[in-house]
Design a protein around this motif. Structure first.
Motif, PDB file in Angstrom:
ATOM      1  N   TRP A 199       0.825  -1.412   3.759  1.00  0.00           N
ATOM      2  CA  TRP A 199       0.522  -1.497   2.201  1.00  0.00           C
ATOM      3  C   TRP A 199      -1.036  -1.519   2.161  1.00  0.00           C
ATOM      4  O   TRP A 199      -1.777  -1.956   2.499  1.00  0.00           O
ATOM      5  N   ILE A 252       2.204   2.870  -0.020  1.00  0.00           N
ATOM      6  CA  ILE A 252       3.029   2.147   1.042  1.00  0.00           C
ATOM      7  C   ILE A 252       3.205   3.441   1.869  1.00  0.00           C
ATOM      8  O   ILE A 252       3.621   4.623   1.655  1.00  0.00           O
ATOM      9  N   GLN A 298      12.828   0.237  -2.674  1.00  0.00           N
ATOM     10  CA  GLN A 298      11.669  -0.122  -3.565  1.00  0.00           C
ATOM     11  C   GLN A 298      11.812   0.180  -4.955  1.00  0.00           C
ATOM     12  O   GLN A 298      12.229   1.241  -5.138  1.00  0.00           O
ATOM     13  N   GLU A 358      -1.391   1.556  -5.463  1.00  0.00           N
ATOM     14  CA  GLU A 358      -0.769   0.974  -4.452  1.00  0.00           C
ATOM     15  C   GLU A 358      -0.424   2.235  -3.510  1.00  0.00           C
ATOM     16  O   GLU A 358       0.163   3.046  -4.100  1.00  0.00           O
ATOM     17  N   SER A 398      -5.599  -3.767   2.852  1.00  0.00           N
ATOM     18  CA  SER A 398      -4.474  -3.123   3.329  1.00  0.00           C
ATOM     19  C   SER A 398      -4.065  -4.108   4.396  1.00  0.00           C
ATOM     20  O   SER A 398      -4.544  -5.108   5.009  1.00  0.00           O
TER      21      SER A 398
END
Lengths: 202, 202
Positions: A184, A138, A147, A136, A116
């Motif tokens: 993230w 976010i 994105q 992943e 992270s």
DNA sequence: TAAAAAAATTTAGTTAAGTCAAAAAATGTT
DNA sequence: AACATTTTTTGACTTAACTAAATTTTTTTA
């Protein structure tokens, strides 16, 4: 490549039969019932649960499927050291030759998969397209980010989140007029071989 | 528990030899070098990488260790649907009979392990002690939380993070005078048959 | 560009362990 | 206590995990 150290001393396979048993009991299944669903014999399942036998990967997949979990659930995990980070003390790093800055939120836990980062994205910054194994997620904290994810494009504002598999080609860019910040989190293994530059805190 | 559908469709084992090859090449190793490190023959490694052979779990563990990753990395994952959530639109959920509220940040990706929640912790709230498989990572956004972890106790303020293995007994409480908010992320699998809200650590 | 070296693949096995069915033992139910 | 159910044990089979060596392919060298 001389004196290659064998990676392991022919240990037991890293499988926890107890986890299979716990799960089966939690689901209220007998050995016979689960063995029927998984397509293996009841005797073998009993042995697997007591670590007296090791299934092949295909058989393990069948067990996982019958129990509704992924294979990882059965893999024994070593003991780990916990990690705490302090918001006021974390150091910022930058990828070499990049204005992107990040702080490491996670640590390397043996057998762990979680990584992270707190990512600080300057105005106008745009990343390269990338893809890799793992998931992943976010979480946007500040700013506005565009994105891209495969053929899709998302505008993410503070509070928004995006969860996707990392093998889809993806990139991001700060399209707002203030720096953006995101948390993230990923499950791709720690293969970050890129150079890092330590920055002083601003 | 009648008419058990055998899970066995004579599938291939869920192993991606290509991932092993990619990783080996990224590490700049020849087949011979890696086979030496993993303690297997070069011919077998070649076959495994081209999905013409399947290693046992023990051998797979040796490969993983030699390449510095966990076994999960090699497990093939099915295609997934991505998910986006919007900060202004997410619903809040509460555990039954609890003042704790949370928003779901992640989605269920096939074969995925990531679960992420935004947790709103009222002043004075205190959770029960719990433990389970998987990793956990907490990112504090607002407020002050006391997190117990085994024999340790941490005071976490906004910006702080904590990363630990979930099998250590842990609990948390809001000890501040304002509501607290955290992003909780975990890799414990989603168990079929269990209430989803179990994952909120209560 | 040809030859040599290195790397990867193929082949023909060995063998041990993955897995079985059935018997025996343990546990649960009435 | 008798019976049913569940789990474990046992003695095997068989096949695929894995090998060494030969062959092919690729890369390097001069």
């Amino acid at each position: 490549m001389n004196d290659p150290k064998p990676a392991q001393d022919l240990e037991k396979p890293p499988l926890s039969g107890q986890r299979i048993r716990d799960l089966r009991r939690r689901a209220g299944l007998t050995l016979q019932a689960l063995s029927d669903q998984a397509g293996i014999s009841v005797g073998f399942l009993s042995q697997v649960e007591r670590d007296k036998g090791t299934p092949s990967l295909g058989t393990l997949a069948q067990l996982a499927s019958a129990l509704g979990v992924s294979i990882e659930y059965f893999i024994a995990t070593p003991k780990a050291n916990d990690s705490i980070t302090r918001g006021q003390e974390r150091e910022r790093f930058a990828i070499a030759d990049s204005s992107l800055q990040y702080e490491r939120l996670s640590t390397d836990l043996p057998g762990g998969t979680l990584t992270s980062l707190m990512i600080h994205i300057p105005v106008g910054y745009s990343s390269e397209l990338t893809s890799h194994a793992g998931e992943e997620l976010i979480v946007m904290l500040d700013g506005t980010v565009r994105q891209t994810l495969g053929d899709s494009t998302f505008i993410l504002n503070a509070g928004d989140t995006l969860h996707f598999m990392g093998d889809t080609p993806h990139s991001f860019a700060n399209i707002g007029d203030v720096p953006a910040r995101m948390v993230w989190t990923g499950t791709s293994p720690r293969l970050i071989g890129q150079k890092r530059t330590r920055l002083s805190r601003d």
